[in-house]
Design an enzyme around this catalytic site. Structure first.
Site, mmCIF file in Angstrom:
data_model
loop_
_atom_site.group_PDB
_atom_site.id
_atom_site.type_symbol
_atom_site.label_atom_id
_atom_site.label_comp_id
_atom_site.label_asym_id
_atom_site.label_seq_id
_atom_site.Cartn_x
_atom_site.Cartn_y
_atom_site.Cartn_z
ATOM 1 N N ILE A 135 0.801 -1.418 -0.107
ATOM 2 C CA ILE A 135 -0.332 -0.447 -0.130
ATOM 3 C C ILE A 135 0.732 1.439 -0.156
ATOM 4 O O ILE A 135 2.103 1.778 0.901
ATOM 5 C CB ILE A 135 -0.775 0.127 1.117
ATOM 6 N N GLY A 186 4.734 -16.618 4.021
ATOM 7 C CA GLY A 186 5.800 -15.617 4.819
ATOM 8 C C GLY A 186 5.452 -14.235 4.663
ATOM 9 O O GLY A 186 6.211 -13.258 4.504
ATOM 10 N N LYS A 204 5.348 0.352 13.115
ATOM 11 C CA LYS A 204 4.744 0.999 11.825
ATOM 12 C C LYS A 204 3.797 2.635 12.537
ATOM 13 O O LYS A 204 3.466 3.288 11.251
ATOM 14 C CB LYS A 204 3.834 -0.218 11.217
ATOM 15 N N GLY A 302 3.512 -10.116 2.664
ATOM 16 C CA GLY A 302 3.984 -10.802 1.277
ATOM 17 C C GLY A 302 5.285 -10.624 -0.035
ATOM 18 O O GLY A 302 5.297 -9.530 0.050
#
Ligand code: HSE
Length: 393
Positions: A135, A186, A204, A302
């Site tokens: 994103i 993953g 984050k 991912g």
């Protein structure tokens, strides 16, 4: 030809190579070429050898081979962890190479220093992939939303925990199996405790809160920081009956001259887009004073989604538009203490809380208290034999 090096050829690093190969012609055009291959991976820094891989002959364990090679203009840091990622990134910047990273731990801890080092050396330190996987939230906040004063950033920032919560809720999978599957896919950190205990989301939200409020906010300032390990099936039953989903959220919100900054599981109304965000997807709501609320949604972890953001930054670095992080560290007291946080609160208790509507399941009470300071809420529920509480978005 633009030569790059990839430090750390794991889930994200190998995805970077896949994206460069797959989109080689388009990348070429974006760099002013005619479709010929313009970006090449000259080195892979890793302790593994990757025998049989098409890039096996580019693998090295020697950081100096990269630092001393003047033909390398961008170094991709997808190693994870603070050390030696910080030292290697610094050395690369000091030798005049831009650094592109997906490493939120390093950005949250050393982002300011590395960014300033980049500016001093006339190169870029770019970190779009450190938050929200693919994103483009950092670019959006730094550029597209720059006409706004940001008043709130809140959302699902960790794909692994959202995947686990979704599997538990929708497929009845137990916690351990869901975590194993997230690791296999993953999504999870090398040490998945960073996911399930909220540390990854914390890094984050500190990065996003820093951009929103133009301060560097060390992770130690946030409170509370909770993961998903204490969520029980009984809590989920109350959430479902009352029209909510339980989601792990990072929240940074302006409160007068200070901010609240926290990571915790929240009750999120089923009518919200955030509640509808399942699996590895992230959803980040940004509220600006002129735009109002906008929501950014997409794959939050991912290989290829994260590599999408990394490679975009590689292209940006080659085009040479530095994005300096020149903000200062927040002063002590900038972030509200836990008791000062204004919040709605879900309370599961053995005794009813007088004066409020409640839902009863198996003799236990579920109540949503209207917004008040968390410290006052705690006093109000002192005598109710509380089993669990959740902030409500
Ligand atoms: N472990 C992280 C997550 C990877 O699950 O969101 C992406 O930052």
């Amino acid at each position: 030809m633009f030569n790059i090096a990839i430090m750390g050829f794991g889930v994200v690093g190998s995805g970077v190579w896949e994206v460069i190969k797959e989109n080689s012609k388009d990348i070429s055009k974006k760099l002013g070429g005619n479709g010929e291959s313009l970006v090449d991976v000259k080195y892979i820094l890793d302790l593994r050898t990757f025998e049989g891989h098409e890039l096996a002959d580019r693998v090295t364990t020697d950081i100096n081979a990269i630092i001393n090679d003047k033909s390398v203009s961008v170094v991709v840091e997808t190693m994870g962890g603070s050390h030696p990622a910080y030292e290697f990134s610094k050395a690369a910047l000091e030798s005049g190479k831009s650094v592109v990273t997906s490493n939120k731990e390093c950005v949250a801890k050393y982002g300011k220093e590395l960014s300033e080092c980049a500016v001093r050396n006339g190169v870029s330190y770019l970190y779009e992939a450190s938050v929200g996987g693919g994103i483009p939230i950092i670019n959006a906040m730094l550029n597209a939303l720059t006409a706004n004063k940001i008043v709130k950033v809140a959302g699902i920032l960790n794909g692994t925990t959202n995947y686990i919560l979704t599997q538990m809720k929708e497929c009845g999978t137990d916690f351990e199996s869901a975590l194993k599957e997230a690791q296999r896919l993953g999504y999870a950190e090398a040490n998945p405790a960073a996911d399930v205990e909220g540390l990854d989301a914390l890094r984050k939200i500190c990065i996003l809160g820093g951009i929103a409020f133009d301060q560097i906010i060390p992770t130690e300032m946030a409170t509370p920081v909770k993961g998903i390990t204490e969520i029980t099936l009984e809590d989920t039953a109350f959430a479902e009956k009352m029209g909510y989903a339980i989601k792990l959220l990072g929240v940074a919100e302006k409160c007068g001259d200070r901010i609240k900054l926290l990571v915790a599981p929240h009750f999120v109304s089923n009518s919200s887009l955030i509640a509808a965000t399942s699996d590895v997807f992230n959803a980040i709501s940004v509220t600006g004073n002129v735009l109002g609320e906008s929501i950014f949604y997409g794959a939050g972890a991912g290989s290829l989604p994260t590599a999408s953001a990394v490679v975009a930054d590689v292209i940006e670095a080659i085009r040479c538009k530095p994005l300096p992080m020149l903000r200062e560290y927040a002063e002590e007291g900038f972030v509200l203490s836990e008791d000062e946080i204004p919040t709605k609160l879900f309370v599961r208790s053995k005794k009813a809380i007088e004066g409020f509507e409640n839902v009863v399941i198996n003799g236990e009470y579920g109540t949503i208290l209207p917004e008040a300071l968390y410290g006052e809420q705690k006093k109000l529920i002192e005598k109710a034999d509380v089993i669990s509480t959740y902030f409500v978005l």
